[in-house]
Enzyme design. Sequence first.
Site, short mmCIF file in Angstrom:
data_model
loop_
_atom_site.label_atom_id
_atom_site.label_comp_id
_atom_site.label_asym_id
_atom_site.label_seq_id
_atom_site.Cartn_x
_atom_site.Cartn_y
_atom_site.Cartn_z
N GLU A 145 -7.03 -0.90 12.20
CA GLU A 145 -6.72 -2.32 11.97
C GLU A 145 -5.56 -2.72 12.86
O GLU A 145 -4.47 -2.14 12.77
CB GLU A 145 -6.35 -2.59 10.50
CG GLU A 145 -7.52 -2.57 9.54
CD GLU A 145 -7.14 -3.07 8.14
OE1 GLU A 145 -6.30 -3.99 8.03
OE2 GLU A 145 -7.69 -2.53 7.16
N ASN A 169 -9.00 -3.76 2.14
CA ASN A 169 -8.60 -3.75 0.73
C ASN A 169 -9.79 -3.90 -0.20
O ASN A 169 -9.79 -3.38 -1.32
CB ASN A 169 -7.60 -4.87 0.47
CG ASN A 169 -6.26 -4.64 1.16
OD1 ASN A 169 -6.03 -3.60 1.76
ND2 ASN A 169 -5.38 -5.62 1.08
N TYR A 197 -0.13 -5.31 12.25
CA TYR A 197 -0.37 -6.69 12.66
C TYR A 197 0.91 -7.27 13.26
O TYR A 197 2.02 -6.83 12.92
CB TYR A 197 -0.84 -7.53 11.47
CG TYR A 197 -2.18 -7.11 10.93
CD1 TYR A 197 -3.36 -7.55 11.52
CD2 TYR A 197 -2.27 -6.24 9.84
CE1 TYR A 197 -4.60 -7.15 11.03
CE2 TYR A 197 -3.51 -5.84 9.34
CZ TYR A 197 -4.66 -6.30 9.95
OH TYR A 197 -5.89 -5.90 9.47
N ASN A 252 -8.74 3.33 2.08
CA ASN A 252 -8.05 2.32 2.87
C ASN A 252 -6.65 2.08 2.31
O ASN A 252 -6.49 1.81 1.12
CB ASN A 252 -8.83 1.00 2.83
CG ASN A 252 -8.07 -0.13 3.53
OD1 ASN A 252 -8.05 -0.20 4.76
ND2 ASN A 252 -7.44 -1.01 2.77
N GLU A 253 -5.65 2.21 3.17
CA GLU A 253 -4.26 1.84 2.85
C GLU A 253 -3.83 2.32 1.45
O GLU A 253 -3.20 1.58 0.69
CB GLU A 253 -4.07 0.33 2.98
CG GLU A 253 -4.18 -0.16 4.41
CD GLU A 253 -3.85 -1.64 4.58
OE1 GLU A 253 -3.56 -2.33 3.57
OE2 GLU A 253 -3.87 -2.11 5.74
#
Length: 506
Positions: free
Chosen positions: A291, A71, A243, A171-172
């Site tokens: 990730e 992030n 995650y 990213n994301e």
Amino acid sequence: MRAKATLNREYTISTVDKRVYGSFLEHMGRAVYTGIYEPGHEQADADGFRRDVLEMVRDLDMPIVRYPGGNFVSAYRWEDGIGPREERPVRLDLAWRTRETNQVGVNEFADWAKLAGTEMMLAMNLGSRGLDDARNFLEYCNHPGGTYWSDLRAKHGYKEPHNVRIWCLGNEIDGPWQVGHKSAAEYGHLANEVSKAFKYFDKTLETVVCGSSNDKMKTYPEWEATVLDASYDSVDYISLHKYFGNEEQDTLNYYAKAIDLDRYIVTIGGVIDYIKAKKRSKRDVKICFDEWNVWYHDRKQDGERIASWDWPEAPPLLEELYNLEDAIFVGSLLNVFIRRSDRVKIACMAQLVNVIAPILTKAGGPAWRQSIYYPLQYASKYGRGTALNVAASGPTYDCDVAQEVPYLDLSAVLQEDGRSLAIFAINRSLDEPLDLTVNLQGFKQAKVVQHQMLDGDDLKARNSVDDQSRIVPKAGKALAVDDAGTLVGTLPPRSYHFVLLSVASA
């Protein structure tokens, strides 16, 4: 309980890309500052890098490390981290509500990566910035000289280019929490244009386009389809993140969540195949799972702290304390990556030091290995070569995550020399040993040369600064090859096993 498996030298899945055992460093918490970098520490080298941490990273044989986010990267100005340190600005990091001193930037990371023996995977800001900033970053890092940005790198003391081969396109970006969040169509177009520009510079560069932040996103998996539809012909990988945790305090259900990882990979593999067929393409886009890890122990409390604090500098954040239960589960996740090595070519445990990490440090004090360090280490060192198909059968259990979850979790890799066979096995049962038989077809003169295991009565046991060896591998003695050439033995309950066999070459 009894379980059996069959391995055949000829029944292969794919070559395991060594980069599947990578990691990740973000400017977040103490991952960088007092993690890999702590000037004045007794273990610091002349450049401020902690030698004790470097030794542990080198012991992982870490093939690639993603940097600098995460992030963090979606509002990051890479130019802030170059040039004389005393001239670098202090900025507010909007992702984690902290102050970034920029004392470590891309050049320092390049120095550290060389010391660690790892390859750099750089992420660029496609949140608050765009194409021009990205190509300037590339020119600064990779062009030999004679241009503004490459000459500036030389002026900063780095005459030779860093020659970064793989680049993450943001990213994301699917996440509403992300600075510069975009729709799939907006992002797909931008990512395609950036990737094309990078390939104009050097057609051998590899690029990673953002997939879903996790498989629970409302836009999943339509996001992947839309983004790939816009960028398929120019990108090489699509990134996935996930995650895991045992919030329910139900160990068997927790262990079954490795099946969620497998489903995620299979689903996105299907999306890739669909877009490939739609475009009549001959190219294969692969998965970069950049990730992944266990993250739940203090996640709620960390969220509350971030919301309340007043822009601290490198505060402790997401410093998960991992236990035996987590180590066994991480072993299962690594088994999934091995078994899906035809799809997943890069994976990064997030992160490497202090922040949801296998390595912890105390500022001004020692560094130590967490329980999850060991399954990653064994997979990285010995899980390189050709992944084999595993035909297994045995007892199963039902839980909320899935039905008929096997107690036995097993992967196998025939190493590049053709003379070593690595087996990674887990008994998920909490109270029963598992009698295991592995039929080794095509592997003559097989012999166990190493067997290491993690087990114990207390699944919540963990290492700490005061007791760094509570959860460490120990020699196993229960597995051997019998006269028929079959691997036999018993796996204790709640156990992870690494077994290395010598075998005759084909």
